[in-house]
Design an enzyme around this catalytic site. Sequence first.
Site: not given
Ligand code: BGC
Length: 259
Positions: A147, A160
Amino acid sequence: MRLKDKVALITGANSGIGRGIAERFAREGAHVAVNYLPGGNREADAEAEVQAFPTAALAVPADVSNRAEVEAMVKAVVAKFGRLDICVNNAGIEINKPFLEATDAEWAKVLGVNLFGSYLVAQVCAKQMVAQRKGDDLGGKLIFISSVHEDIPFPGYTAYCASKGGVRMMMRNIAMELAPYKINANNIAPGAIATPINQKVLNDPASMKNALSEIPWGRFGRPDEVASVAVFLASDEAEYVTGSTYYVDGGLTQQVTLY
Ligand code: BGC
């Protein structure tokens, strides 16, 4: 077709980004194993999904954070297709909770799926890739869907972010350890992609306005735009690419608001 006759396992592939990658890999000629969480509310989708693929495919249940289930899953893939060339660690979850209120159970769940699960699936797949390798052949591809939050903070999502930052370091280490086997390891770091994980934001005009103001490209991304990069990283063209992160975020990571 850029992945003709390759065998690919994609975790969490019955929805969102994983599903987009699975569909695209199948169109590129790969045999795809679509992993889904047993008992999850999208279980039915996985079977229907693989029926529609142009290549032979398999829906495989497993909780990625459970070693016995992961080993059984990889065994089932190899029993059906005879080998495994590509592993996409996509399964992931997030829980929105202020740091001061977060619980141990929530931490364990998020880290369990996103970081431990990616470690487990990558290790079991890599063992198979090493075992099946002949001579100087290329050894296989490990792709992690991290991410933008492998690097940038996201208030309310401490577990996360910790998991995705962990995936970043883990991938770099794996890339070094598996280079002698010609197994590549890379991350794709998506930004805001229109998938079920973002449904709340997508449905709320005020949150949407806020989110879009942070994306230079001015819109959310699509799963197929992440899949395009995944196809490259999974292909033989990416032989010399390892230990890297590819951002697919419409410039989100570059957006710095100073005032
Ligand atoms: C998350 C999303 C978020 C995006 C940008 C992703 O890793 O799962 O919830 O909108 O990152 O911030």
